[in-house]
Design a protein around this motif. Structure first.
Motif, PDB file in Angstrom:
ATOM      1  N   UNK A   1      26.387  76.743  64.463  1.00 57.70           N
ATOM      2  CA  UNK A   1      25.330  77.065  65.412  1.00 57.70           C
ATOM      3  C   UNK A   1      25.431  76.010  66.513  1.00 57.70           C
ATOM      4  N   UNK A   2      25.896  76.418  67.671  1.00 57.83           N
ATOM      5  CA  UNK A   2      26.324  75.461  68.687  1.00 57.83           C
ATOM      6  C   UNK A   2      25.213  74.584  69.256  1.00 57.83           C
ATOM      7  N   UNK A   3      23.968  75.050  69.206  1.00 56.40           N
ATOM      8  CA  UNK A   3      22.913  74.248  69.812  1.00 56.40           C
ATOM      9  C   UNK A   3      22.332  73.215  68.837  1.00 56.40           C
ATOM     10  N   UNK A   4      22.811  73.195  67.594  1.00 54.43           N
ATOM     11  CA  UNK A   4      22.323  72.239  66.606  1.00 54.43           C
ATOM     12  C   UNK A   4      23.318  71.104  66.394  1.00 54.43           C
ATOM     13  N   UNK A   5      22.788  69.901  66.212  1.00 57.77           N
ATOM     14  CA  UNK A   5      23.605  68.792  65.755  1.00 57.77           C
ATOM     15  C   UNK A   5      23.945  68.998  64.281  1.00 57.77           C
ATOM     16  N   UNK A   6      25.041  68.411  63.801  1.00 58.03           N
ATOM     17  CA  UNK A   6      25.259  68.389  62.359  1.00 58.03           C
ATOM     18  C   UNK A   6      24.037  67.783  61.667  1.00 58.03           C
ATOM     19  N   UNK A   7      23.573  68.396  60.578  1.00 56.27           N
ATOM     20  CA  UNK A   7      22.309  67.979  59.983  1.00 56.27           C
ATOM     21  C   UNK A   7      22.358  68.079  58.468  1.00 56.27           C
ATOM     22  N   UNK A   8      21.342  67.495  57.847  1.00 57.98           N
ATOM     23  CA  UNK A   8      21.152  67.608  56.406  1.00 57.98           C
ATOM     24  C   UNK A   8      19.680  67.387  56.095  1.00 57.98           C
ATOM     25  N   UNK A   9      19.168  68.136  55.136  1.00 56.81           N
ATOM     26  CA  UNK A   9      17.810  67.921  54.635  1.00 56.81           C
ATOM     27  C   UNK A   9      17.924  67.285  53.255  1.00 56.81           C
ATOM     28  N   UNK A  10      17.290  66.131  53.086  1.00 53.38           N
ATOM     29  CA  UNK A  10      17.266  65.438  51.795  1.00 53.38           C
ATOM     30  C   UNK A  10      15.868  65.621  51.214  1.00 53.38           C
ATOM     31  N   UNK A  11      15.765  66.320  50.103  1.00 54.29           N
ATOM     32  CA  UNK A  11      14.452  66.718  49.576  1.00 54.29           C
ATOM     33  C   UNK A  11      13.629  65.558  49.042  1.00 54.29           C
ATOM     34  N   UNK A  12      14.277  64.586  48.406  1.00 53.22           N
ATOM     35  CA  UNK A  12      13.533  63.471  47.809  1.00 53.22           C
ATOM     36  C   UNK A  12      14.173  62.156  48.227  1.00 53.22           C
ATOM     37  N   UNK A  13      14.045  61.860  49.515  1.00 47.91           N
ATOM     38  CA  UNK A  13      14.661  60.647  50.034  1.00 47.91           C
ATOM     39  C   UNK A  13      13.844  59.431  49.630  1.00 47.91           C
ATOM     40  N   UNK A  14      14.550  58.396  49.158  1.00 47.63           N
ATOM     41  CA  UNK A  14      13.869  57.180  48.734  1.00 47.63           C
ATOM     42  C   UNK A  14      14.829  56.006  48.870  1.00 47.63           C
ATOM     43  N   UNK A  15      14.374  54.955  49.529  1.00 54.95           N
ATOM     44  CA  UNK A  15      15.176  53.735  49.602  1.00 54.95           C
ATOM     45  C   UNK A  15      14.228  52.545  49.648  1.00 54.95           C
ATOM     46  N   UNK A  16      14.744  51.414  50.039  1.00 54.46           N
ATOM     47  CA  UNK A  16      13.918  50.201  50.024  1.00 54.46           C
ATOM     48  C   UNK A  16      12.748  50.283  50.997  1.00 54.46           C
ATOM     49  N   UNK A  17      12.874  51.125  52.027  1.00 58.78           N
ATOM     50  CA  UNK A  17      11.795  51.248  53.012  1.00 58.78           C
ATOM     51  C   UNK A  17      10.894  52.411  52.651  1.00 58.78           C
ATOM     52  N   UNK A  18      11.486  53.563  52.366  1.00 60.42           N
ATOM     53  CA  UNK A  18      10.720  54.772  52.050  1.00 60.42           C
ATOM     54  C   UNK A  18      10.477  54.840  50.541  1.00 60.42           C
ATOM     55  N   UNK A  19       9.361  54.330  50.083  1.00 58.53           N
ATOM     56  CA  UNK A  19       9.113  54.248  48.646  1.00 58.53           C
ATOM     57  C   UNK A  19       7.874  55.009  48.216  1.00 58.53           C
ATOM     58  N   UNK A  20       7.226  55.744  49.121  1.00 63.38           N
ATOM     59  CA  UNK A  20       5.994  56.421  48.744  1.00 63.38           C
ATOM     60  C   UNK A  20       6.253  57.558  47.762  1.00 63.38           C
ATOM     61  N   UNK A  21       5.414  57.649  46.746  1.00 64.73           N
ATOM     62  CA  UNK A  21       5.488  58.742  45.777  1.00 64.73           C
ATOM     63  C   UNK A  21       6.863  58.860  45.155  1.00 64.73           C
ATOM     64  N   UNK A  22       7.324  60.073  45.020  1.00 70.41           N
ATOM     65  CA  UNK A  22       8.642  60.357  44.452  1.00 70.41           C
ATOM     66  C   UNK A  22       9.715  60.425  45.526  1.00 70.41           C
ATOM     67  N   UNK A  23       9.366  59.998  46.726  1.00 64.52           N
ATOM     68  CA  UNK A  23      10.311  60.077  47.827  1.00 64.52           C
ATOM     69  C   UNK A  23       9.983  61.242  48.736  1.00 64.52           C
ATOM     70  N   UNK A  24      10.029  61.019  50.039  1.00 67.50           N
ATOM     71  CA  UNK A  24       9.656  62.053  50.997  1.00 67.50           C
ATOM     72  C   UNK A  24      10.879  62.875  51.399  1.00 67.50           C
ATOM     73  N   UNK A  25      10.613  64.048  51.948  1.00 67.18           N
ATOM     74  CA  UNK A  25      11.710  64.818  52.545  1.00 67.18           C
ATOM     75  C   UNK A  25      12.173  64.084  53.796  1.00 67.18           C
ATOM     76  N   UNK A  26      13.462  64.173  54.062  1.00 67.83           N
ATOM     77  CA  UNK A  26      14.017  63.501  55.231  1.00 67.83           C
ATOM     78  C   UNK A  26      14.965  64.449  55.950  1.00 67.83           C
ATOM     79  N   UNK A  27      15.020  64.320  57.263  1.00 70.36           N
ATOM     80  CA  UNK A  27      15.946  65.088  58.088  1.00 70.36           C
ATOM     81  C   UNK A  27      16.989  64.130  58.637  1.00 70.36           C
ATOM     82  N   UNK A  28      18.228  64.429  58.371  1.00 68.51           N
ATOM     83  CA  UNK A  28      19.342  63.595  58.797  1.00 68.51           C
ATOM     84  C   UNK A  28      20.118  64.329  59.879  1.00 68.51           C
ATOM     85  N   UNK A  29      20.397  63.635  60.991  1.00 66.64           N
ATOM     86  CA  UNK A  29      21.109  64.242  62.118  1.00 66.64           C
ATOM     87  C   UNK A  29      22.218  63.320  62.596  1.00 66.64           C
TER      88      UNK A  29
END
Length: 281
Positions: A82-110
């Protein structure tokens, strides 16, 4: 490690890939108060954006993030680019040293990309036309798929591998939707006159926003207003098109995009392209 083989347009990071990745927070202070975090990082000599949203802080902002994730999800199973979109990924339960709330939030990677519209003062009329055509191609593809962006602004157009791409789909709406989102609005700087009167977002309101983007780019100056009421007055009554002498070839184009009555604007992106291609430089 990231898998080497992947469909076009899709990134394939794993949560464990982020264990040794240094995220750099680049969120605007106001967005932080709404629970929004935007990071940049580098991995294997490539740069990326990572966007997350905390829950139970601001319902409207959270709804916008969910809307954007849902928009991207429809393209997960498409092998065709899809030419108008950047390469992307959805991470359903993202969690690292900064994002630690709950079980991990959804994240959008571009994939990282640069702003598409830089300074045009040293560009020829033909170069400017080509830039505009690339912008029109990206919006046209979005509209052809049945969506209006709903919040077009200059920084939402980025350049990736010599093409114009769109980002930030939090206000996106289906053209044929019977129930559009009334609680999410566009940015006043780019709002079509009818939106100030509570009308639905349409292809014509996207065209108006793009017209404002192009007008500011070609004119080299940003429109100014003190508040929402002043923006309404500017768009509904006061806006007039004046370009430098060597760029006045684009005035007819802008007038067709920025007509105060939406029925007097271009019917679609194809009509804009036709005028742009037939105007003599």
């Amino acid at each position: 490690m990231i898998q080497n083989r992947k469909p076009q347009n899709l990134l394939q990071f794993k949560n464990e890939d982020f264990a040794n990745i240094a995220l750099q927070l680049c969120t605007k202070p106001k967005s932080l108060t709404f629970g929004r975090c935007l990071y940049t990082f580098e991995y294997q000599q490539q740069r990326y954006w990572l966007k997350t949203q905390s829950a139970n802080i601001h319902p409207d902002i959270e709804a916008g993030f969910v809307q954007e994730l849902n928009f991207y999800r429809q393209f997960l199973d498409q092998a065709k680019t899809v030419n108008f979109l950047l390469p992307f990924q959805i991470i359903s339960h993202f969690k690292n040293a900064i994002e630690t709330q709950g079980q991990g939030a959804s994240a959008l990677l571009l994939a990282h990309a640069e702003v598409f519209l830089g300074d045009c003062t040293l560009q020829s009329v033909q170069q400017i036309k080509q830039k505009i055509l690339l912008l029109l191609d990206s919006i046209d593809q979005l509209h052809q798929l049945g969506w209006v962006h709903g919040d077009l602004k200059r920084e939402h157009f980025v350049e990736y591998q010599k093409r114009a791409c769109l980002i930030d789909f939090e206000q996106v709406e289906n053209i044929n939707s019977a129930q559009q989102q009334k609680n999410l609005t566009a940015t006043p700087r780019y709002m079509a006159p009818e939106l100030f009167h509570g009308a639905d977002k349409t292809v014509q309101s996207d065209i108006y926003a793009l017209g404002i983007i192009l007008y500011e780019w070609l004119n080299g100056q940003r429109l100014t207003a003190e508040n929402y009421q002043d923006w309404a007055y500017l768009h509904c009554q006061r806006l007039s098109i004046e370009l430098p002498q060597h760029l006045r070839i684009f005035e007819k184009l802008l007038m067709g995009m920025l007509a105060k009555q939406n029925k007097q604007r271009f019917a679609d992106i194809y009509a804009i392209k036709q005028l742009l291609l037939t105007e003599n430089a």
